[in-house]
Design a protein around this motif. Sequence first.
Motif, PDB file in Angstrom:
ATOM      1  N   LEU A 170       0.817  -1.216   0.000  1.00 58.06           N
ATOM      2  CA  LEU A 170       0.000   0.000   0.000  1.00 58.06           C
ATOM      3  C   LEU A 170       0.847   1.261   0.000  1.00 58.06           C
ATOM      4  N   PHE A 171       1.955   1.255   0.747  1.00 54.94           N
ATOM      5  CA  PHE A 171       2.755   2.463   0.906  1.00 54.94           C
ATOM      6  C   PHE A 171       3.877   2.596  -0.125  1.00 54.94           C
ATOM      7  N   ILE A 172       4.117   1.567  -0.919  1.00 52.57           N
ATOM      8  CA  ILE A 172       5.215   1.642  -1.887  1.00 52.57           C
ATOM      9  C   ILE A 172       4.716   1.658  -3.331  1.00 52.57           C
ATOM     10  N   LEU A 173       3.929   0.665  -3.722  1.00 55.13           N
ATOM     11  CA  LEU A 173       3.590   0.502  -5.140  1.00 55.13           C
ATOM     12  C   LEU A 173       2.678   1.604  -5.703  1.00 55.13           C
ATOM     13  N   PRO A 174       1.518   1.921  -5.066  1.00 55.35           N
ATOM     14  CA  PRO A 174       0.690   3.007  -5.624  1.00 55.35           C
ATOM     15  C   PRO A 174       1.422   4.348  -5.711  1.00 55.35           C
ATOM     16  N   PRO A 175       2.151   4.790  -4.659  1.00 53.70           N
ATOM     17  CA  PRO A 175       2.906   6.048  -4.799  1.00 53.70           C
ATOM     18  C   PRO A 175       3.944   5.991  -5.919  1.00 53.70           C
ATOM     19  N   PHE A 176       4.605   4.842  -6.059  1.00 53.49           N
ATOM     20  CA  PHE A 176       5.614   4.704  -7.106  1.00 53.49           C
ATOM     21  C   PHE A 176       4.991   4.847  -8.491  1.00 53.49           C
ATOM     22  N   LEU A 177       3.860   4.186  -8.717  1.00 53.00           N
ATOM     23  CA  LEU A 177       3.193   4.250 -10.022  1.00 53.00           C
ATOM     24  C   LEU A 177       2.683   5.662 -10.315  1.00 53.00           C
ATOM     25  N   LEU A 178       2.132   6.329  -9.291  1.00 58.54           N
ATOM     26  CA  LEU A 178       1.661   7.700  -9.475  1.00 58.54           C
ATOM     27  C   LEU A 178       2.823   8.656  -9.766  1.00 58.54           C
ATOM     28  N   THR A 179       3.924   8.475  -9.044  1.00 58.81           N
ATOM     29  CA  THR A 179       5.114   9.306  -9.263  1.00 58.81           C
ATOM     30  C   THR A 179       5.671   9.083 -10.658  1.00 58.81           C
ATOM     31  N   LEU A 180       5.754   7.822 -11.062  1.00 58.68           N
ATOM     32  CA  LEU A 180       6.266   7.487 -12.392  1.00 58.68           C
ATOM     33  C   LEU A 180       5.376   8.078 -13.482  1.00 58.68           C
ATOM     34  N   SER A 192      17.958  17.616 -17.739  1.00 60.17           N
ATOM     35  CA  SER A 192      19.009  17.452 -16.726  1.00 60.17           C
ATOM     36  C   SER A 192      18.414  17.407 -15.326  1.00 60.17           C
ATOM     37  N   THR A 193      17.503  18.343 -15.046  1.00 52.93           N
ATOM     38  CA  THR A 193      16.850  18.383 -13.734  1.00 52.93           C
ATOM     39  C   THR A 193      15.934  17.184 -13.533  1.00 52.93           C
ATOM     40  N   CYS A 194      15.100  16.924 -14.548  1.00 53.65           N
ATOM     41  CA  CYS A 194      14.107  15.855 -14.438  1.00 53.65           C
ATOM     42  C   CYS A 194      14.762  14.487 -14.309  1.00 53.65           C
ATOM     43  N   SER A 195      15.835  14.246 -15.076  1.00 52.52           N
ATOM     44  CA  SER A 195      16.489  12.934 -15.052  1.00 52.52           C
ATOM     45  C   SER A 195      17.131  12.651 -13.698  1.00 52.52           C
ATOM     46  N   SER A 196      17.726  13.692 -13.079  1.00 55.39           N
ATOM     47  CA  SER A 196      18.340  13.491 -11.760  1.00 55.39           C
ATOM     48  C   SER A 196      17.283  13.169 -10.717  1.00 55.39           C
ATOM     49  N   HIS A 197      16.120  13.853 -10.792  1.00 51.75           N
ATOM     50  CA  HIS A 197      15.006  13.545  -9.887  1.00 51.75           C
ATOM     51  C   HIS A 197      14.544  12.107 -10.099  1.00 51.75           C
ATOM     52  N   LEU A 198      14.403  11.724 -11.365  1.00 53.94           N
ATOM     53  CA  LEU A 198      13.872  10.407 -11.700  1.00 53.94           C
ATOM     54  C   LEU A 198      14.813   9.294 -11.246  1.00 53.94           C
ATOM     55  N   ILE A 199      16.111   9.511 -11.363  1.00 52.58           N
ATOM     56  CA  ILE A 199      17.094   8.503 -10.928  1.00 52.58           C
ATOM     57  C   ILE A 199      16.965   8.255  -9.428  1.00 52.58           C
ATOM     58  N   VAL A 200      16.854   9.340  -8.645  1.00 51.92           N
ATOM     59  CA  VAL A 200      16.714   9.204  -7.189  1.00 51.92           C
ATOM     60  C   VAL A 200      15.417   8.483  -6.839  1.00 51.92           C
ATOM     61  N   VAL A 201      14.323   8.869  -7.500  1.00 49.45           N
ATOM     62  CA  VAL A 201      13.013   8.273  -7.224  1.00 49.45           C
ATOM     63  C   VAL A 201      13.002   6.785  -7.561  1.00 49.45           C
ATOM     64  N   VAL A 202      13.521   6.426  -8.735  1.00 53.66           N
ATOM     65  CA  VAL A 202      13.534   5.015  -9.156  1.00 53.66           C
ATOM     66  C   VAL A 202      14.425   4.193  -8.234  1.00 53.66           C
ATOM     67  N   THR A 203      15.575   4.746  -7.836  1.00 59.03           N
ATOM     68  CA  THR A 203      16.473   4.034  -6.921  1.00 59.03           C
ATOM     69  C   THR A 203      15.802   3.809  -5.572  1.00 59.03           C
ATOM     70  N   PHE A 204      15.151   4.847  -5.048  1.00 60.91           N
ATOM     71  CA  PHE A 204      14.482   4.750  -3.749  1.00 60.91           C
ATOM     72  C   PHE A 204      13.359   3.724  -3.780  1.00 60.91           C
ATOM     73  N   TYR A 205      12.412   3.904  -4.712  1.00 58.22           N
ATOM     74  CA  TYR A 205      11.272   2.983  -4.796  1.00 58.22           C
ATOM     75  C   TYR A 205      11.715   1.587  -5.233  1.00 58.22           C
ATOM     76  N   GLY A 206      12.672   1.521  -6.159  1.00 57.86           N
ATOM     77  CA  GLY A 206      13.121   0.220  -6.670  1.00 57.86           C
ATOM     78  C   GLY A 206      13.695  -0.666  -5.594  1.00 57.86           C
TER      79      GLY A 206
END
Length: 319
Positions: free
Chosen positions: A208-218, A242-256
């Motif tokens: 509940l706390f990982i998958l739905p937020p991850f999908l919404l963020t993605l 440049s800005t968006c990709s750095s944010h996305l890398i952190v988000v994917v690493t965290f949720y992944g």
Amino acid sequence: MANTEWRNQTTITEFILLGFGGLPALQILLFLLLLVIYVVTMAGNILIIALVVADQHLHTPMYFFLGNLSCLETCYTSTILPRMLASLLTGDRTISVIGCFVQLYFFGSLVGTECYLLTAMSYDRYLAICKPLHYSTHMNERFCFQLAAGSWISTFLVATIIIFLMSQLTFCGPSEIDHFFCDLTPVINLSCGVTRKMELVTFLSSFLFILPPFLLTLTSYVCIINAILRIPSSIGRRKAFSTCSSHLIVVVTFYGTLIIVYISPKTKMLQELNKVFSVFYTVLTPLVNPLIYCLRNKEVMEALRKAARNFMAFMSTFI
């Protein structure tokens, strides 16, 4: 019969966190490395909180959420790293059962809150970039407060229920946790009672706390990238990417890493790598978030320079 056997055993009062004890030659190096990481993480996040509170130009929805994230990271890091540092310095790896539950409570609450806050932040950026005309209407002060408060309150309530259920478990040995902090699955595995219901609750809450937020963020970032591709200027596209990709890398690493540890099937190889994956979301994410989200931002850097000038002017009055 089995229940009678484990009820008659002595209930243990403390656990042993094995941590990285299998690397005795690297204990001093690990201590120094983690100490530097802790100091830098705390300094970076506290600095951002101070800037967001003090500078009127940063009183916007984006920086409101960033301030919340920095406050969370400060608490989050302090839940785990000081205990690790003390263990590496003194060699004492024991932690009381109550202390373990307290650490688990705050860790679980804060990591869940971070999942929801990252989603709120991505939605804020989605509205700002993809629907700028509706941004001020949708992302008003009241809605920002509701998103932030909902992120904090919901996860702390669920964590309270989980810890209450865990307090009903009996621990009668072994007492060794093959981890560097008290995590859900390793602690539950030490119970000598029936843990099937507890394992189900743990999986459902993690889901509940990982998958739905991850999908919404993605989804938000996919929409943002699609909007960036329509920018006519190549320089503007490059800067935005440049800005968006750095944010996305952190988000994917965290949720992944969270998905691998808490949701994916528990194969033997993944169980052995759990400690390594856990380092990403407990140590590295709080360290890089201030750099990625704020200190590369022009408005934050301008606020920092302004604060530095004011400080120098204030100090000059005493010289």
